[in-house]
Scaffold this motif. Structure first.
Motif, PDB file in Angstrom:
ATOM      1  N   ASN A   4       0.819  -1.092  -0.057  1.00  0.00           N
ATOM      2  CA  ASN A   4       0.033  -0.042   0.034  1.00  0.00           C
ATOM      3  C   ASN A   4       0.810   1.301   0.008  1.00  0.00           C
ATOM      4  O   ASN A   4       0.460   2.201  -0.637  1.00  0.00           O
ATOM      5  N   SER A   5       1.888   1.195   0.837  1.00  0.00           N
ATOM      6  CA  SER A   5       2.642   2.415   1.031  1.00  0.00           C
ATOM      7  C   SER A   5       3.448   2.699  -0.446  1.00  0.00           C
ATOM      8  O   SER A   5       3.687   3.844  -0.820  1.00  0.00           O
ATOM      9  N   VAL A   6       4.119   1.620  -0.881  1.00  0.00           N
ATOM     10  CA  VAL A   6       4.717   1.874  -2.340  1.00  0.00           C
ATOM     11  C   VAL A   6       3.632   2.356  -3.362  1.00  0.00           C
ATOM     12  O   VAL A   6       3.949   3.508  -4.076  1.00  0.00           O
ATOM     13  N   VAL A   7       2.538   1.813  -3.272  1.00  0.00           N
ATOM     14  CA  VAL A   7       1.629   2.264  -4.526  1.00  0.00           C
ATOM     15  C   VAL A   7       1.194   3.850  -4.213  1.00  0.00           C
ATOM     16  O   VAL A   7       1.102   4.499  -5.330  1.00  0.00           O
ATOM     17  N   GLU A   8       0.987   4.133  -3.166  1.00  0.00           N
ATOM     18  CA  GLU A   8       0.625   5.442  -2.480  1.00  0.00           C
ATOM     19  C   GLU A   8       1.768   6.415  -3.060  1.00  0.00           C
ATOM     20  O   GLU A   8       1.535   7.504  -3.618  1.00  0.00           O
ATOM     21  N   ALA A   9       3.089   5.857  -2.805  1.00  0.00           N
ATOM     22  CA  ALA A   9       4.027   6.997  -2.958  1.00  0.00           C
ATOM     23  C   ALA A   9       4.334   7.230  -4.478  1.00  0.00           C
ATOM     24  O   ALA A   9       4.531   8.244  -4.965  1.00  0.00           O
ATOM     25  N   LEU A  10       3.992   5.941  -5.350  1.00  0.00           N
ATOM     26  CA  LEU A  10       4.166   6.345  -6.680  1.00  0.00           C
ATOM     27  C   LEU A  10       3.181   6.922  -7.364  1.00  0.00           C
ATOM     28  O   LEU A  10       3.377   7.757  -8.170  1.00  0.00           O
ATOM     29  N   ARG A  11       1.852   6.842  -6.939  1.00  0.00           N
ATOM     30  CA  ARG A  11       0.724   7.653  -7.302  1.00  0.00           C
ATOM     31  C   ARG A  11       0.940   8.978  -6.809  1.00  0.00           C
ATOM     32  O   ARG A  11       0.544   9.829  -7.737  1.00  0.00           O
ATOM     33  N   GLU A  12       1.537   9.494  -5.792  1.00  0.00           N
ATOM     34  CA  GLU A  12       1.354  10.783  -5.621  1.00  0.00           C
ATOM     35  C   GLU A  12       2.819  11.338  -6.006  1.00  0.00           C
ATOM     36  O   GLU A  12       3.115  12.600  -5.670  1.00  0.00           O
ATOM     37  N   GLY A  13       3.594  10.611  -6.809  1.00  0.00           N
ATOM     38  CA  GLY A  13       4.739  11.261  -7.419  1.00  0.00           C
ATOM     39  C   GLY A  13       6.006  11.345  -6.867  1.00  0.00           C
ATOM     40  O   GLY A  13       6.863  12.141  -7.142  1.00  0.00           O
ATOM     41  N   VAL A  14       6.158  10.740  -5.630  1.00  0.00           N
ATOM     42  CA  VAL A  14       7.267  10.830  -4.682  1.00  0.00           C
ATOM     43  C   VAL A  14       8.355  10.526  -5.642  1.00  0.00           C
ATOM     44  O   VAL A  14       8.451   9.265  -6.425  1.00  0.00           O
ATOM     45  N   PRO A  15       9.468  11.029  -5.743  1.00  0.00           N
ATOM     46  CA  PRO A  15      10.491  10.810  -6.730  1.00  0.00           C
ATOM     47  C   PRO A  15      11.044   9.369  -6.188  1.00  0.00           C
ATOM     48  O   PRO A  15      11.149   9.128  -4.956  1.00  0.00           O
ATOM     49  N   ASN A  41       1.390 -12.127  -7.407  1.00  0.00           N
ATOM     50  CA  ASN A  41       1.360 -10.890  -8.345  1.00  0.00           C
ATOM     51  C   ASN A  41      -0.112 -10.752  -8.126  1.00  0.00           C
ATOM     52  O   ASN A  41      -0.919 -10.606  -9.142  1.00  0.00           O
ATOM     53  N   ASP A  42      -0.539  -9.824  -7.121  1.00  0.00           N
ATOM     54  CA  ASP A  42      -1.799  -9.392  -6.780  1.00  0.00           C
ATOM     55  C   ASP A  42      -2.075  -8.066  -7.623  1.00  0.00           C
ATOM     56  O   ASP A  42      -0.983  -7.407  -8.030  1.00  0.00           O
ATOM     57  N   GLU A  43      -3.128  -7.389  -7.189  1.00  0.00           N
ATOM     58  CA  GLU A  43      -3.632  -6.147  -7.719  1.00  0.00           C
ATOM     59  C   GLU A  43      -2.762  -4.962  -7.665  1.00  0.00           C
ATOM     60  O   GLU A  43      -2.348  -4.275  -8.451  1.00  0.00           O
ATOM     61  N   ARG A  44      -2.121  -4.887  -6.308  1.00  0.00           N
ATOM     62  CA  ARG A  44      -1.376  -3.570  -5.917  1.00  0.00           C
ATOM     63  C   ARG A  44       0.068  -3.919  -6.471  1.00  0.00           C
ATOM     64  O   ARG A  44       0.768  -3.017  -6.686  1.00  0.00           O
ATOM     65  N   VAL A  45       0.344  -5.063  -6.366  1.00  0.00           N
ATOM     66  CA  VAL A  45       1.810  -5.394  -6.895  1.00  0.00           C
ATOM     67  C   VAL A  45       1.929  -4.790  -8.534  1.00  0.00           C
ATOM     68  O   VAL A  45       2.683  -3.965  -8.986  1.00  0.00           O
ATOM     69  N   ARG A  46       0.855  -5.218  -9.446  1.00  0.00           N
ATOM     70  CA  ARG A  46       0.606  -4.944 -10.707  1.00  0.00           C
ATOM     71  C   ARG A  46       0.353  -3.387 -10.905  1.00  0.00           C
ATOM     72  O   ARG A  46       1.098  -2.832 -11.743  1.00  0.00           O
ATOM     73  N   GLU A  47      -0.388  -2.928  -9.917  1.00  0.00           N
ATOM     74  CA  GLU A  47      -0.477  -1.472  -9.905  1.00  0.00           C
ATOM     75  C   GLU A  47       0.999  -0.584  -9.810  1.00  0.00           C
ATOM     76  O   GLU A  47       1.275   0.364 -10.439  1.00  0.00           O
ATOM     77  N   ALA A  48       1.684  -1.007  -8.746  1.00  0.00           N
ATOM     78  CA  ALA A  48       2.956  -0.126  -8.435  1.00  0.00           C
ATOM     79  C   ALA A  48       3.874  -0.513  -9.488  1.00  0.00           C
ATOM     80  O   ALA A  48       4.597   0.284  -9.955  1.00  0.00           O
ATOM     81  N   VAL A  49       3.938  -1.920 -10.448  1.00  0.00           N
ATOM     82  CA  VAL A  49       4.781  -1.972 -11.501  1.00  0.00           C
ATOM     83  C   VAL A  49       4.330  -1.035 -12.621  1.00  0.00           C
ATOM     84  O   VAL A  49       5.269  -0.355 -13.430  1.00  0.00           O
ATOM     85  N   ARG A  50       3.092  -0.893 -12.867  1.00  0.00           N
ATOM     86  CA  ARG A  50       2.512  -0.057 -14.062  1.00  0.00           C
ATOM     87  C   ARG A  50       3.116   1.452 -13.559  1.00  0.00           C
ATOM     88  O   ARG A  50       3.504   1.795 -14.586  1.00  0.00           O
ATOM     89  N   TYR A  51       2.520   1.888 -12.498  1.00  0.00           N
ATOM     90  CA  TYR A  51       3.282   3.218 -12.071  1.00  0.00           C
ATOM     91  C   TYR A  51       4.814   3.654 -12.407  1.00  0.00           C
ATOM     92  O   TYR A  51       5.026   4.656 -12.797  1.00  0.00           O
ATOM     93  N   ALA A  52       5.466   2.548 -11.835  1.00  0.00           N
ATOM     94  CA  ALA A  52       6.968   2.765 -11.968  1.00  0.00           C
ATOM     95  C   ALA A  52       7.452   2.690 -13.330  1.00  0.00           C
ATOM     96  O   ALA A  52       8.215   3.366 -13.905  1.00  0.00           O
TER      97      ALA A  52
END
Length: 308
Positions: A72-83, A95-106
């Motif tokens: 959750n923390s990683v997804v939120e950081a990537l979503r908010e544009g944290v460098p 490979n759940d939804e949060r992992v896929r979302e984090a990979v997509r944001y990155a």
């Protein structure tokens, strides 16, 4: 025909059907085992991870790198544009939804190295924290020098408007102050080098992206920095519950200004309070004893911006 039998047949147990199911999108090259890009990303990440942490120098310098752990923390950081400069994903992770979302944001952000790493390596990096198989590496923040904030304003033909924080240790308050400074046309924020919040992932998130355009400077000695601002022609106004004047009576708000805000519990330290040209209070008819740094900064900056 030979080999053909009538009656019930032993099924495949669904194996044939599951074998026809899709396996999802192809992962990025950096996450494919044995791929040249993965080997290069892992080597670069190891070099980055192995570098000694840097401390700020006389011109502001850099902070230290930081790790954000947990899905959750990683997804939120990537979503908010944290460098970020590296995103570590555990090998054979669920490979759940949060992992896929984090990979997509990155992947969409670019400039973030995707590295697949074994669980023991992630455990070592995070000192045994519950990383849930994902770790985001935040690069050291490049702090400005306090003198640069005032100089940049003067170079634009503007009166400097700076906020200095004294003893504020919550990074969310720092992020809120940065956001207010950006919203009301301020020129930056000054924080002490020691015993104070720095530009961590939490501060970045609370700033809602404004930290990318509003500089934060780090002062080795806040009292000395305020004295240097005074020599440069800036008025130093400290906020205090028992201030001598109310905020709306401070004439200096429309000129070159440094607003000093202390912690919600202790307020301004003794030396910083003595250095201020004016100690002002925010009138609060509702009876609240104090405001947190983010709210107090917003009130003062609005009044200063209105007068300008």
């Amino acid at each position: 025909m030979a080999g053909k039998k009538k009656g019930a047949q032993v099924g495949s147990g669904g194996n044939r059907r599951r074998g026809l199911e899709g396996r999802g999108p192809t992962p990025p090259a950096e996450m494919r085992k044995g791929h040249a890009k993965q080997r290069a990303a892992q080597a670069k990440a190891r070099r980055t991870q192995g570098k000694p942490q840097q401390r700020g120098g006389p011109r502001g310098g850099k902070g230290t790198s930081e790790l954000v752990v947990g899905r959750n923390s990683v997804v939120e950081a990537l979503r908010e544009g944290v460098p970020a400069n590296a995103f570590y994903v555990q090998q054979f992770i669920d490979n759940d939804e949060r992992v896929r979302e984090a990979v997509r944001y990155a992947g969409e952000r670019g400039g973030i190295h995707l590295v697949e790493a074994p669980k023991p390596e992630l455990d070592r990096m995070t000192n045994g924290l519950n990383h849930q198989g994902v770790v985001l590496q935040i690069p050291p923040y490049e702090y400005a020098h306090p003198e640069d904030l005032a100089s940049a304003a003067f170079d634009k033909g503007q009166e400097p408007l700076i906020v200095a924080l004294d003893g504020v240790t919550d990074p969310r308050n720092l992020g809120a102050v940065v956001r207010s400074v950006s919203a009301f046309g301020g020129h930056g924020v000054v924080v002490p080098e020691r015993r104070a919040a720095g530009m961590s992932a939490g501060a970045w998130k609370t700033s809602a992206g404004t930290a990318a355009r509003t500089p934060v400077a780090r002062a080795t000695n806040l009292t000395r920095t305020l004295e240097q601002y005074q020599k440069a022609g800036l008025t130093v106004v400290g906020l205090a519950a028992d201030g001598d004047v109310e905020l709306h009576d401070v004439a200096a708000l429309d000129g070159p200004l440094v607003v000093v805000i202390g912690s919600e519990g202790k307020g301004l330290s003794r030396l910083v309070g003595q250095t201020c040209d004016i100690l002002a209070r925010i009138p609060m008819p509702g009876g609240a004893e104090s405001l947190n740094a983010g709210v107090a900064a917003g009130v003062v900056l609005y009044e200063a911006s209105r007068r300008r």
